[in-house]
Enzyme design. Structure first.
Site, PDB file in Angstrom:
ATOM      1  N   GLU A 250       0.871  -1.180   0.000  1.00 34.37           N
ATOM      2  CA  GLU A 250       0.000   0.000   0.000  1.00 34.37           C
ATOM      3  C   GLU A 250       0.903   1.222   0.000  1.00 34.37           C
ATOM      4  O   GLU A 250       2.022   1.165   0.497  1.00 34.37           O
ATOM      5  CB  GLU A 250      -0.876   0.032   1.265  1.00 34.37           C
ATOM      6  N   LYS A 252       2.464   4.448   1.455  1.00 32.15           N
ATOM      7  CA  LYS A 252       2.582   5.029   2.799  1.00 32.15           C
ATOM      8  C   LYS A 252       2.418   6.523   2.644  1.00 32.15           C
ATOM      9  O   LYS A 252       3.319   7.228   2.200  1.00 32.15           O
ATOM     10  CB  LYS A 252       3.930   4.705   3.440  1.00 32.15           C
ATOM     11  N   ARG A 257      -2.884  10.094  10.892  1.00 34.16           N
ATOM     12  CA  ARG A 257      -3.628   8.849  11.012  1.00 34.16           C
ATOM     13  C   ARG A 257      -4.939   9.110  11.731  1.00 34.16           C
ATOM     14  O   ARG A 257      -4.986   9.884  12.677  1.00 34.16           O
ATOM     15  CB  ARG A 257      -2.814   7.851  11.813  1.00 34.16           C
ATOM     16  N   ARG A 272      -3.818   9.384  16.235  1.00 33.67           N
ATOM     17  CA  ARG A 272      -2.905   8.305  16.618  1.00 33.67           C
ATOM     18  C   ARG A 272      -2.630   8.316  18.113  1.00 33.67           C
ATOM     19  O   ARG A 272      -2.445   7.286  18.734  1.00 33.67           O
ATOM     20  CB  ARG A 272      -1.627   8.532  15.834  1.00 33.67           C
ATOM     21  N   GLU A 302      -5.549   7.284   6.602  1.00 42.28           N
ATOM     22  CA  GLU A 302      -4.628   8.417   6.711  1.00 42.28           C
ATOM     23  C   GLU A 302      -5.286   9.629   6.055  1.00 42.28           C
ATOM     24  O   GLU A 302      -5.761   9.547   4.921  1.00 42.28           O
ATOM     25  CB  GLU A 302      -3.314   8.051   5.994  1.00 42.28           C
ATOM     26  N   PHE A 342      -7.395   2.318   5.157  1.00 40.39           N
ATOM     27  CA  PHE A 342      -6.560   1.134   4.942  1.00 40.39           C
ATOM     28  C   PHE A 342      -6.904  -0.043   5.843  1.00 40.39           C
ATOM     29  O   PHE A 342      -6.349  -1.116   5.698  1.00 40.39           O
ATOM     30  CB  PHE A 342      -5.063   1.467   5.009  1.00 40.39           C
ATOM     31  N   ARG A 419       4.029  -3.003  17.642  1.00 34.48           N
ATOM     32  CA  ARG A 419       4.892  -2.619  16.527  1.00 34.48           C
ATOM     33  C   ARG A 419       5.651  -3.871  16.142  1.00 34.48           C
ATOM     34  O   ARG A 419       6.477  -4.364  16.899  1.00 34.48           O
ATOM     35  CB  ARG A 419       5.877  -1.522  16.955  1.00 34.48           C
ATOM     36  N   LYS A 425       7.458  -0.684   7.027  1.00 37.84           N
ATOM     37  CA  LYS A 425       7.540   0.537   6.222  1.00 37.84           C
ATOM     38  C   LYS A 425       8.819   0.520   5.407  1.00 37.84           C
ATOM     39  O   LYS A 425       9.890   0.192   5.914  1.00 37.84           O
ATOM     40  CB  LYS A 425       7.409   1.792   7.083  1.00 37.84           C
TER      41      LYS A 425
HETATM   42  P1  AMP Z   1       5.695   5.751  11.220  1.00 35.58           P
HETATM   43  O1  AMP Z   1       4.961   6.965  11.697  1.00 35.58           O
HETATM   44  O2  AMP Z   1       6.873   6.098  10.350  1.00 35.58           O
HETATM   45  O3  AMP Z   1       6.000   4.756  12.304  1.00 35.58           O
HETATM   46  O4  AMP Z   1       4.705   4.984  10.202  1.00 35.58           O
HETATM   47  C1  AMP Z   1       3.460   4.501  10.570  1.00 35.58           C
HETATM   48  C2  AMP Z   1       2.384   5.472  10.137  1.00 35.58           C
HETATM   49  O5  AMP Z   1       2.228   5.487   8.730  1.00 35.58           O
HETATM   50  C3  AMP Z   1       0.996   5.081  10.603  1.00 35.58           C
HETATM   51  O6  AMP Z   1       0.772   5.462  11.927  1.00 35.58           O
HETATM   52  C4  AMP Z   1       0.106   5.820   9.636  1.00 35.58           C
HETATM   53  O7  AMP Z   1      -0.189   7.112  10.133  1.00 35.58           O
HETATM   54  C5  AMP Z   1       0.953   6.004   8.398  1.00 35.58           C
HETATM   55  N1  AMP Z   1       0.444   5.327   7.178  1.00 35.58           N
HETATM   56  C6  AMP Z   1       0.428   5.878   5.957  1.00 35.58           C
HETATM   57  N2  AMP Z   1      -0.067   5.035   5.041  1.00 35.58           N
HETATM   58  C7  AMP Z   1      -0.387   3.892   5.684  1.00 35.58           C
HETATM   59  C8  AMP Z   1      -0.939   2.639   5.278  1.00 35.58           C
HETATM   60  N3  AMP Z   1      -1.229   2.377   4.009  1.00 35.58           N
HETATM   61  N4  AMP Z   1      -1.129   1.702   6.247  1.00 35.58           N
HETATM   62  C9  AMP Z   1      -0.806   1.949   7.537  1.00 35.58           C
HETATM   63  N5  AMP Z   1      -0.286   3.109   7.973  1.00 35.58           N
HETATM   64  C10 AMP Z   1      -0.070   4.076   7.067  1.00 35.58           C
END
Ligand code: AMP
Length: 587
Positions: A250, A252, A257, A272, A302, A342, A419, A425
């Site tokens: 998907e 990102k 969120r 979040r 998102e 998502f 997590r 990611k």
């Molecule tokens: P990070 O903030 O770098 O830990 O990445 C996780 C965050 O990516 C999640 O909390 C979401 O806000 C965001 N996100 C963006 N696109 C997606 C997706 N397709 N699925 C899940 N999370 C996503």
């Protein structure tokens, strides 16, 4: 229960910098707490009146508190102001004023925890005309009957300045020890907490019905679920390996969120960090209320800013315009957003978090693909099993303005608060040694010189260590700040200044100011190096050394959507260090 018991505990806590002792004090306190008020007790210790998503806020202005202190001590307003300007602390001011009380009342009521909580609650609920007077009257009545040290904590609480440094983590440890005599039950408590995000309710159930009863706690609409998080992977190969050679891709997207909850006619959006953000996005609320026919549902997606004229995704920063309390209606058209869904966690009375990613995706498609609009869409997805396919999809993602890819294991369930590699990611492979930005929390500061005199010149930043629930320092940053941002950060930090290093902070450098770890910044650096000074990842690479970020620079993003516990972890940092070494070996 006498409020003084709580105050004694707070006083002991304030004097210690040891996290273990904090837990011991809490255990003693819970053992003395009667069953009917354990829920309130948990909230009070958290410095709140209820779970965040309820939004019961006190936030009383200093001026009102000063009036109440004057009323109840009999001192003149000017005297109170004098003490305040000397101490700089309203809690202390209240304590001194009550010690020097010039009037005593004949009839006084006991100050119990129940009464304090009840009055706080009334204060937070009173609004509209005349509410200021009501609030001052309520605070005065409480201070009237309080001992000086009780008054101090009442005031600290009212102005949101408790700063005891108690993490949910320690609170859960204390609940496990106090009510089950077994610290390892913390995991059971945490699991329940992850489902409903209300530690008061969990504690209440634990006390009344025992640890086993917590296993029956399930997610439900209108109570935010702790979001599932992703681990970082470095390249398509690693993603495929960790995903059993078949994964879902998907985009990102870089936005905010949101968890969308609907129960009958009620629709709420949560961030979040589990706060209610519905009022910022009235158009999304309306769209969900009108379009979704399901009786109850919990969705995740998102929110991203898009162009007013086209559907192009705009940079994350544009969302800031939508986070102002005023002009919401005006900004709604000027700065439109799209919500890309998502996930689905709950539908028509069923918790579907135990179903696989593929099944949940089917539910999403079956129920939502026919309601797609410019405002609400399903995020596209693609199931792949080749590295090439991932690289190609990553290219497309970057072209449309995504940050990278989310790679999801097709058979994975939704684990609230976890997590893990069920979600991965994958960002662009940078040429620089450091693959990714880091989210770091501010723990201290040095005053600036020259143009920055009177402001902070450098900020001490930390990562999060989940094993010890602490914030070890990782670098000092002074570049990447515009004057405007520096001013914003300076003002924000004022609310979090401490008189000593926070008990959960681990750092050796001497700082001019220490802060409660609250504000998270996004940082980019040139590399991770071994450091005799910083405590992040201490001993994990070399005995006696921690890790530090070399040439750190602020990217311009204040991550107000992230809690300090959601910033870069020791495990991530150590992994990034290893990857950097590996990269150098190849090149
Ligand atoms: P990070 O903030 O770098 O830990 O990445 C996780 C965050 O990516 C999640 O909390 C979401 O806000 C965001 N996100 C963006 N696109 C997606 C997706 N397709 N699925 C899940 N999370 C996503």
């Amino acid at each position: 229960m006498d409020f003084s018991i709580l105050v004694e505990t707070f006083e002991k806590m304030e004097k210690t910098t040891s996290r273990l002792m904090l837990t011991d004090f809490l255990v003693d306190l819970f053992k003395k707490t009667p069953e009917n008020i354990v829920q309130q007790m948990v909230y009070l210790i958290q410095g709140k009146l209820g779970p965040d998503f309820i939004g019961l806020e006190l936030g009383i202005a200093d001026k009102m508190v000063i009036k109440a202190i004057a009323n109840s001590s009999g001192l003149k307003l000017s005297d109170i102001n004098k003490i305040f300007s000397k101490t700089g602390d309203l809690g202390k001011t209240s304590e001194i004023a009550l010690e020097n009380k010039t009037q005593t009342t004949l009839i006084s009521e006991d100050v119990s925890v129940e009464r304090v909580y009840d009055i706080f609650n009334k204060i937070s609920r009173s609004s509209g005309k005349g509410s200021q007077m009501t609030k001052i009257r309520l605070i005065s009545s409480l201070l009237n009957d309080s001992l000086p040290n009780e008054g101090k904590y009442i005031v600290k609480f009212l102005i949101g300045n408790l700063r005891l440094g108690i993490a949910d983590y320690s609170l859960m440890d204390a609940l496990a020890i106090a009510f089950t005599d077994n610290k390892s039950n913390r995991a059971v408590i945490e699991k329940a907490y992850n489902q409903i995000s209300d530690l008061g309710e969990v504690a209440n159930k634990l006390y009344k019905n025992g640890i086993k009863s917590l296993n029956t706690i399930r997610i439900e609409p209108l109570k935010p679920v702790r979001p599932m998080l992703a681990e970082r992977v470095l390249n398509p190969r690693e993603a495929l390996e960790r995903g059993n050679n078949r994964v879902a891709l998907e985009y990102k997207l870089d936005g905010e969120r949101a968890q969308i909850h609907k129960k009958k006619d009620q629709v709420n959006l949560y961030s979040r960090s589990l706060e209610n953000i519905t009022s910022y996005y009235p158009e999304l609320k309306k769209e969900f209320a009108n379009k979704i026919k399901n009786n109850s549902i919990i969705l995740e997606g998102e929110i991203v800013p898009i162009g007013a004229e086209n559907n192009q995704i705009k940079p994350f920063q544009e969302l800031m315009h939508r986070k102002r309390k005023h002009d919401i209606e005006k900004n709604l058209e000027k700065y439109p957003v799209s919500l890309f869904l998502f996930d689905v966690l709950y539908i028509d009375g069923d918790d579907v978090t135990d179903q696989s990613y593929l099944k949940r995706r089917k539910i999403l498609e079956n129920n939502l693909s026919n309601i797609e609009t410019r405002k609400i869409r399903l995020i596209p997805n693609k199931i792949v099993s080749q590295e090439r396919e991932i690289t190609d999809y990553l290219d497309t993602a970057l072209k449309i303005g995504a940050e990278g890819l989310m790679v999801k294991q097709t058979e994975s369930v939704y684990r609230a608060g976890a997590r893990e590699y069920a979600w991965m990611k994958l960002k662009k492979e940078y040429d620089a040694d450091l693959v990714d930005t880091l989210d770091l929390v501010i723990i201290g500061a040095l005053f600036g010189k020259g143009r920055r005199t009177g402001k902070y010149g450098a900020l001490l930043l930390a990562i999060y260590d989940s094993d010890t629930d602490s914030f070890p320092s990782v670098c000092k940053v002074g570049t990447g700040f515009t004057d405007e941002v520096l001013e914003t950060i300076y003002n924000e930090l004022k609310k979090h200044i401490l008189s000593h290093k926070h008990p959960r902070v681990s750092a050796t450098p001497n700082m001019d100011v220490w802060f409660e770890p609250k504000i998270v910044l996004e940082i980019i650096g040139s590399e991770i190096t071994l450091s005799p000074l910083h405590r992040a990842g201490l001993n994990s690479i070399k005995e006696g050394y921690g890790l530090a970020i070399r040439f750190p620079k602020f990217t311009g993003k204040i991550r107000s959507d992230k809690l300090p516990e959601q910033c870069t972890t020791t495990r991530e940092l150590v992994e990034m260090y290893h990857e950097q070494i590996k990269k150098r070996e190849i090149s």
